[in-house]
Design a protein around this motif. Structure first.
Motif, PDB file in Angstrom:
ATOM      1  N   TYR A   1      64.527  -6.134 -11.698  1.00 18.95           N
ATOM      2  CA  TYR A   1      65.402  -6.855 -10.785  1.00 18.95           C
ATOM      3  C   TYR A   1      64.674  -7.279  -9.504  1.00 18.95           C
ATOM      4  O   TYR A   1      65.268  -7.952  -8.672  1.00 18.95           O
TER       5      TYR A   1
ATOM      6  N   TYR B   1      64.305  -6.631  -6.566  1.00 17.49           N
ATOM      7  CA  TYR B   1      64.880  -5.952  -5.407  1.00 17.49           C
ATOM      8  C   TYR B   1      65.523  -4.636  -5.843  1.00 17.49           C
ATOM      9  O   TYR B   1      65.809  -4.437  -7.026  1.00 17.49           O
ATOM     10  N   GLY B   2      65.790  -3.749  -4.848  1.00 15.53           N
ATOM     11  CA  GLY B   2      66.358  -2.464  -5.230  1.00 15.53           C
ATOM     12  C   GLY B   2      67.249  -1.820  -4.191  1.00 15.53           C
ATOM     13  O   GLY B   2      67.534  -0.625  -4.294  1.00 15.53           O
ATOM     14  N   ARG B   3      67.722  -2.619  -3.210  1.00 12.77           N
ATOM     15  CA  ARG B   3      68.547  -2.000  -2.165  1.00 12.77           C
ATOM     16  C   ARG B   3      69.860  -2.785  -2.012  1.00 12.77           C
ATOM     17  O   ARG B   3      70.753  -2.639  -2.833  1.00 12.77           O
ATOM     18  N   ASP B   4      69.999  -3.594  -0.986  1.00 13.04           N
ATOM     19  CA  ASP B   4      71.225  -4.368  -0.787  1.00 13.04           C
ATOM     20  C   ASP B   4      70.861  -5.683  -0.100  1.00 13.04           C
ATOM     21  O   ASP B   4      69.714  -5.874   0.326  1.00 13.04           O
TER      22      ASP B   4
ATOM     23  N   ASP C   1      67.220  -6.210   1.684  1.00 10.79           N
ATOM     24  CA  ASP C   1      66.244  -6.953   0.888  1.00 10.79           C
ATOM     25  C   ASP C   1      66.173  -8.435   1.222  1.00 10.79           C
ATOM     26  O   ASP C   1      65.128  -9.058   1.066  1.00 10.79           O
TER      27      ASP C   1
ATOM     28  N   ARG D   1      74.373  -3.016  -8.901  1.00  6.35           N
ATOM     29  CA  ARG D   1      74.601  -4.266  -8.178  1.00  6.35           C
ATOM     30  C   ARG D   1      73.319  -4.973  -7.752  1.00  6.35           C
ATOM     31  O   ARG D   1      73.290  -6.201  -7.625  1.00  6.35           O
ATOM     32  N   TYR D   2      72.239  -4.220  -7.528  1.00  4.49           N
ATOM     33  CA  TYR D   2      71.025  -4.883  -7.044  1.00  4.49           C
ATOM     34  C   TYR D   2      70.417  -5.818  -8.092  1.00  4.49           C
ATOM     35  O   TYR D   2      69.552  -6.617  -7.774  1.00  4.49           O
TER      36      TYR D   2
ATOM     37  N   LEU E   1      70.882  -9.445  -6.816  1.00  2.89           N
ATOM     38  CA  LEU E   1      70.349  -9.916  -5.530  1.00  2.89           C
ATOM     39  C   LEU E   1      69.506 -11.174  -5.668  1.00  2.89           C
ATOM     40  O   LEU E   1      69.452 -12.004  -4.753  1.00  2.89           O
TER      41      LEU E   1
END
Length: 383
Positions: free
Chosen positions: A118, A120-123, A127, A170-171, A174
């Protein structure tokens, strides 16, 4: 069509059970439970060998050899790093050196890690640098966490609801937010039952979109309550299956103007056959497992509170029931959800479906391989 398929499936399942031995039934039950059981804890699959000034040498999963931008979970998920272009491949030692793009959290050091497709890996705040509200979505199972990312321009009437896939969180979504945000849409990213962030469903198992759509309906209700007048749905993998069930079954589907589906499951039967073959499950066992999911009398055997009728997920056969404009993005090198049904669905409904095939990208990694093209295609479609 779905009802005819269900009737046929019930007769076939009964015949198969009558002729199958206990080993077949046990194997089919295990296969069905394995498909429907959330696998929220993933083992490390990558080894970090050398950290250079601006690059990193890795080995492990086949994804490491595919061009594009990706991430790495470090220290059991407590840290995260990002990497890009392939710089060198050592075929003898099966290692690859790639451009190091940044370390978001934790300490990058040699040792085990886990590939993150993905990127990204935060919010969105951490990110993407975008103002993000953390809001609860009220559902019949309790509040489910979500992100709301308002656009810099626009009147707030157009919203995009982003739906992640099976085993993801959810990430995963992103990567899509900059394109949607730039097109003036408020982005709402909800969790849904059994995904590790939201409450569990009654049975704690995936229903392949056949129950999860209700949580997306709750998210759409929240968007409408906050001023949305038009909804764009965006789904990845099983998230695509969830979107399709919402469009079919929710009375709120009338407020949806269009949908973007990336690597979507448009026929779970095809996906299950693919994975049965991939894992060398005998075809009759795989078929029986799929059939058991949809039988009312087999709910306890499979471990579900609602029958999972795979026939209702075959949108190639149900293509004439669709009415919303759709953008299908799917790689012909998708190893997890074969591209065939997406091609067939697009061929069946060229009046409403725009099909964008990719190459090289593995499952739901089209953006990773060519982010400029992905963002351009999506932006043009939603504008």
């Amino acid at each position: 069509m779905a009802e005819r398929a269900l009737t046929y499936g019930g007769v076939a399942a009964g015949s198969a059970l009558a002729g199958a031995g206990s080993v077949w039934v046990a194997g089919a039950t295990y296969f069905a439970r394995r498909v429907l059981t959330p696998d929220l804890v993933r083992p490390d699959d990558t080894e970090i060998h050398v950290i250079h000034d601006d690059s990193i040498t890795l080995s492990g999963t086949a994804d490491l050899l595919v061009p594009g931008r990706y991430g790495l979970w470090l220290d059991g998920g407590r840290g995260h790093a990002r990497f890009g272009s392939v710089l060198e491949v050592d075929h003898r030692r099966q290692r690859v050196r790639r451009e190091l793009l940044g370390v978001d959290e934790g300490v990058l050091q040699p040792g085990p890690a886990r590939f993150n497709g993905y990127y990204y890996g935060r919010d969105p705040q951490s990110d993407l640098g975008l103002h993000t509200e953390h809001v609860p979505v009220p559902t019949d199972l309790g509040p489910m966490p979500a992100w709301v990312v308002p656009p810099e321009h626009g009147d707030g009437s157009r919203w995009a609801v982003l739906v992640h896939g099976r085993g993801a969180r959810r990430y995963e979504t992103l990567r899509a937010i900059p394109a949607l945000h730039g097109a003036g849409l408020t982005c709402l990213v909800p969790s849904y039952r059994n995904d590790g962030d939201a409450p569990k469903g009654p049975d704690g198992r995936y229903n392949l979109g056949l129950s999860e759509w209700r949580d997306i309906e709750s998210a759409v209700e929240l968007a409408l309550a906050r001023g949305a007048r038009e909804i764009v749905l965006v789904g990845w993998s099983m998230g695509g299956a969830i979107v399709l069930q919402f469009l079919d079954r929710s009375p709120l589907s009338s407020v949806v103007s269009r949908a973007v589906l990336d690597g979507p499951v448009v026929d779970w039967g095809d996906v299950l056959r693919h994975h049965a073959a991939l894992h060398r499950v005998p075809a009759p066992v795989g078929y029986l497992g799929s059939a058991l999911m949809g039988q009312h009398w087999a709910k306890r055997l499979v471990g579900v509170s609602e029958s999972v009728d795979v026939a209702r997920t075959n949108w190639v056969k149900r293509a004439d029931e669709l009415s919303h404009r759709m953008l299908l993005i799917h790689s012909r090198d998708d190893e997890f959800v074969p591209v065939g049904p997406s091609e067939q669905l697009a061929s069946a409904r060229p009046d409403i479906i725009t099909f964008e095939p990719w190459s090289l990208a593995r499952h739901c990694k089209e953006w990773n391989v060519d982010p400029r093209r992905w963002e351009s295609v999506v932006s043009d479609f939603v504008r």
